[in-house]
Design a protein around this motif. Structure first.
Motif, PDB file in Angstrom:
ATOM      1  N   SER A   1       0.844  -1.197   0.000  1.00 23.91           N
ATOM      2  CA  SER A   1       0.000   0.000   0.000  1.00 23.91           C
ATOM      3  C   SER A   1       0.876   1.243   0.000  1.00 23.91           C
ATOM      4  O   SER A   1       2.095   1.176   0.187  1.00 23.91           O
ATOM      5  N   ILE A   2       0.232   2.393  -0.188  1.00 23.01           N
ATOM      6  CA  ILE A   2       0.946   3.670  -0.130  1.00 23.01           C
ATOM      7  C   ILE A   2       1.559   3.863   1.255  1.00 23.01           C
ATOM      8  O   ILE A   2       2.687   4.341   1.395  1.00 23.01           O
ATOM      9  N   ASN A   3       0.824   3.460   2.297  1.00 26.92           N
ATOM     10  CA  ASN A   3       1.327   3.621   3.658  1.00 26.92           C
ATOM     11  C   ASN A   3       2.611   2.826   3.881  1.00 26.92           C
ATOM     12  O   ASN A   3       3.524   3.287   4.576  1.00 26.92           O
ATOM     13  N   ASP A   4       2.681   1.620   3.305  1.00 27.84           N
ATOM     14  CA  ASP A   4       3.891   0.808   3.458  1.00 27.84           C
ATOM     15  C   ASP A   4       5.104   1.535   2.881  1.00 27.84           C
ATOM     16  O   ASP A   4       6.187   1.537   3.466  1.00 27.84           O
ATOM     17  N   VAL A   5       4.915   2.150   1.724  1.00 29.27           N
ATOM     18  CA  VAL A   5       6.014   2.873   1.083  1.00 29.27           C
ATOM     19  C   VAL A   5       6.396   4.098   1.903  1.00 29.27           C
ATOM     20  O   VAL A   5       7.586   4.371   2.133  1.00 29.27           O
ATOM     21  N   MET A   6       5.402   4.841   2.361  1.00 26.38           N
ATOM     22  CA  MET A   6       5.688   6.062   3.110  1.00 26.38           C
ATOM     23  C   MET A   6       6.349   5.758   4.448  1.00 26.38           C
ATOM     24  O   MET A   6       7.213   6.509   4.908  1.00 26.38           O
ATOM     25  N   GLN A   7       5.963   4.658   5.079  1.00 21.70           N
ATOM     26  CA  GLN A   7       6.600   4.287   6.340  1.00 21.70           C
ATOM     27  C   GLN A   7       8.068   3.943   6.135  1.00 21.70           C
ATOM     28  O   GLN A   7       8.913   4.217   6.989  1.00 21.70           O
ATOM     29  N   ALA A   8       8.383   3.351   4.994  1.00 23.15           N
ATOM     30  CA  ALA A   8       9.765   2.962   4.720  1.00 23.15           C
ATOM     31  C   ALA A   8      10.627   4.152   4.331  1.00 23.15           C
ATOM     32  O   ALA A   8      11.815   4.206   4.665  1.00 23.15           O
ATOM     33  N   PHE A   9      10.035   5.132   3.626  1.00 30.22           N
ATOM     34  CA  PHE A   9      10.839   6.222   3.076  1.00 30.22           C
ATOM     35  C   PHE A   9      10.475   7.604   3.602  1.00 30.22           C
ATOM     36  O   PHE A   9      11.198   8.567   3.335  1.00 30.22           O
ATOM     37  N   GLY A  10       9.398   7.709   4.335  1.00 32.07           N
ATOM     38  CA  GLY A  10       8.928   9.031   4.741  1.00 32.07           C
ATOM     39  C   GLY A  10       9.967   9.861   5.457  1.00 32.07           C
ATOM     40  O   GLY A  10      10.117  11.063   5.209  1.00 32.07           O
ATOM     41  N   ASP A  11      10.743   9.226   6.348  1.00 32.71           N
ATOM     42  CA  ASP A  11      11.734   9.964   7.129  1.00 32.71           C
ATOM     43  C   ASP A  11      13.091  10.045   6.435  1.00 32.71           C
ATOM     44  O   ASP A  11      13.989  10.736   6.911  1.00 32.71           O
ATOM     45  N   GLN A  12      13.263   9.310   5.324  1.00 33.07           N
ATOM     46  CA  GLN A  12      14.575   9.243   4.693  1.00 33.07           C
ATOM     47  C   GLN A  12      14.674  10.050   3.403  1.00 33.07           C
ATOM     48  O   GLN A  12      15.772  10.357   2.950  1.00 33.07           O
ATOM     49  N   THR A  13      13.526  10.385   2.819  1.00 34.16           N
ATOM     50  CA  THR A  13      13.553  11.031   1.507  1.00 34.16           C
ATOM     51  C   THR A  13      14.371  12.313   1.517  1.00 34.16           C
ATOM     52  O   THR A  13      15.203  12.545   0.633  1.00 34.16           O
ATOM     53  N   MET A  14      14.172  13.160   2.516  1.00 36.53           N
ATOM     54  CA  MET A  14      14.911  14.416   2.575  1.00 36.53           C
ATOM     55  C   MET A  14      16.406  14.167   2.742  1.00 36.53           C
ATOM     56  O   MET A  14      17.236  14.834   2.122  1.00 36.53           O
ATOM     57  N   PHE A  15      16.760  13.162   3.568  1.00 36.93           N
ATOM     58  CA  PHE A  15      18.183  12.835   3.749  1.00 36.93           C
ATOM     59  C   PHE A  15      18.803  12.423   2.421  1.00 36.93           C
ATOM     60  O   PHE A  15      19.882  12.885   2.039  1.00 36.93           O
ATOM     61  N   TYR A  16      18.114  11.533   1.699  1.00 37.72           N
ATOM     62  CA  TYR A  16      18.647  11.037   0.436  1.00 37.72           C
ATOM     63  C   TYR A  16      18.705  12.126  -0.634  1.00 37.72           C
ATOM     64  O   TYR A  16      19.451  12.015  -1.597  1.00 37.72           O
ATOM     65  N   GLN A  17      17.907  13.177  -0.475  1.00 38.17           N
ATOM     66  CA  GLN A  17      17.948  14.277  -1.437  1.00 38.17           C
ATOM     67  C   GLN A  17      19.205  15.126  -1.267  1.00 38.17           C
ATOM     68  O   GLN A  17      19.661  15.769  -2.211  1.00 38.17           O
ATOM     69  N   VAL A  18      19.759  15.123  -0.060  1.00 39.57           N
ATOM     70  CA  VAL A  18      20.844  16.055   0.258  1.00 39.57           C
ATOM     71  C   VAL A  18      22.170  15.356   0.548  1.00 39.57           C
ATOM     72  O   VAL A  18      23.234  15.827   0.143  1.00 39.57           O
ATOM     73  N   PHE A  19      22.116  14.196   1.229  1.00 39.55           N
ATOM     74  CA  PHE A  19      23.334  13.562   1.720  1.00 39.55           C
ATOM     75  C   PHE A  19      23.544  12.183   1.097  1.00 39.55           C
ATOM     76  O   PHE A  19      22.620  11.574   0.553  1.00 39.55           O
ATOM     77  N   THR A  20      24.782  11.704   1.218  1.00 38.53           N
ATOM     78  CA  THR A  20      25.089  10.314   0.900  1.00 38.53           C
ATOM     79  C   THR A  20      25.734   9.681   2.117  1.00 38.53           C
ATOM     80  O   THR A  20      26.292  10.373   2.976  1.00 38.53           O
ATOM     81  N   ILE A  21      25.682   8.346   2.187  1.00 40.66           N
ATOM     82  CA  ILE A  21      26.224   7.619   3.328  1.00 40.66           C
ATOM     83  C   ILE A  21      27.739   7.508   3.198  1.00 40.66           C
ATOM     84  O   ILE A  21      28.262   7.154   2.140  1.00 40.66           O
ATOM     85  N   ASN A  22      28.445   7.808   4.278  1.00 39.24           N
ATOM     86  CA  ASN A  22      29.907   7.642   4.327  1.00 39.24           C
ATOM     87  C   ASN A  22      30.628   8.315   3.157  1.00 39.24           C
ATOM     88  O   ASN A  22      31.598   7.775   2.620  1.00 39.24           O
ATOM     89  N   ASP A  23      30.137   9.473   2.767  1.00 40.99           N
ATOM     90  CA  ASP A  23      30.765  10.234   1.679  1.00 40.99           C
ATOM     91  C   ASP A  23      30.851   9.450   0.376  1.00 40.99           C
ATOM     92  O   ASP A  23      31.773   9.644  -0.427  1.00 40.99           O
ATOM     93  N   GLN A  24      29.908   8.549   0.154  1.00 41.38           N
ATOM     94  CA  GLN A  24      29.870   7.820  -1.110  1.00 41.38           C
ATOM     95  C   GLN A  24      29.433   8.759  -2.232  1.00 41.38           C
ATOM     96  O   GLN A  24      28.843   9.810  -1.990  1.00 41.38           O
ATOM     97  N   LYS A  25      29.705   8.350  -3.468  1.00 41.05           N
ATOM     98  CA  LYS A  25      29.240   9.123  -4.613  1.00 41.05           C
ATOM     99  C   LYS A  25      27.716   9.172  -4.640  1.00 41.05           C
ATOM    100  O   LYS A  25      27.115  10.178  -5.001  1.00 41.05           O
TER     101      LYS A  25
END
Length: 237
Positions: free
Chosen positions: A76-100
């Motif tokens: 469902s839409i809720n399943d997707v939002m629960q998985a990514f809702g808090d991470q989308t902004m992070f992934y828009q700006v940052f990368t993990i461990n200075d990865q490309k």
């Protein structure tokens, strides 16, 4: 240890890939010439998952950190939002461990229709810094809009000639020498039965076992026929 584990590719260069088109497209990702989501599709055992797992390391030039999804869990839409809702902004700006890039890998991306709609929005929001890599055996069942956003690359079965160099290397590690023409016969026979790389490694393992333990000597012990005692002519009356 089984050959499937013992000789599993450690880098993308170890993977047996017969398609030059596929090699060229993967090179585009490695050299930052392509950032679109990637869908690898093809039959069972052709190397899709192996390529997906090793491509981030090839892009980074080191062991990459990845996030793994199970698309079957998104109903469902809720399943997707629960998985990514808090991470989308992070992934828009940052990368993990200075990865490309950040990396998200998912096998068999058969989302439900509602989940697929929500996931499209996630991809659109995160695509700037995140490399999505999907694999599937059934490309026609993947959401059409997700396919439109992605590069869909077929991973075709390899040929015996494609496998020859890697197979010879494996036999060398096992201390076995076999002429190319004989090894090609072994590989060709197996690939006619199944195009799966896993099954081919199992066949090589069986072959090595048969060389070390031939049917006439199942225990693998060299048996020496006893030498008859010489006849003493003085006792042969």
């Amino acid at each position: 240890m089984s050959f499937a584990l013992k000789y599993a590719p450690k880098t993308l260069d170890d993977v047996v890939i017969g398609s030059q088109t596929l090699k060229n497209r993967l090179s585009d990702y490695i050299n930052d010439r392509d950032l679109k989501p990637l869908i690898l599709h093809g039959g069972v055992g052709t190397g899709k998952t192996t390529i997906a797992n090793l491509l981030p390391d090839a892009i980074e030039g080191k062991k990459a950190e990845v996030t793994r999804l199970k698309a079957v869990e998104f109903n469902s839409i809720n399943d997707v939002m629960q998985a990514f809702g808090d991470q989308t902004m992070f992934y828009q700006v940052f990368t993990i461990n200075d990865q490309k890039r950040n990396y998200i890998i998912s096998n068999e991306i058969n989302f439900t229709p509602k989940a697929a709609i929500a996931f499209r929005d996630v991809i659109d929001d995160m695509i700037g810094h995140t490399q999505f890599i999907f694999t599937t055996n059934y490309i026609d069942q993947v959401d059409i809009a997700l396919r439109d956003r992605s590069n869909c690359l077929a991973v075709p079965p390899v040929t015996a000639k494609d496998w020859l160099f890697r197979a010879q290397w494996i036999l060398q590690q096992e201390g076995i020498a076999l002429p190319d023409d004989q090894l090609l016969k072994v590989l060709t026979t197996q690939l006619q039965v199944s195009s799966s790389n896993r099954k081919l490694l199992e066949r090589l393992e069986d072959f090595v076992r048969s060389v070390r333990n031939p049917p006439s000597n199942p225990g693998g012990i060299i048996e020496v026929a006893p030498t008859p005692e010489p006849i003493n002519p003085l006792m042969a009356a």
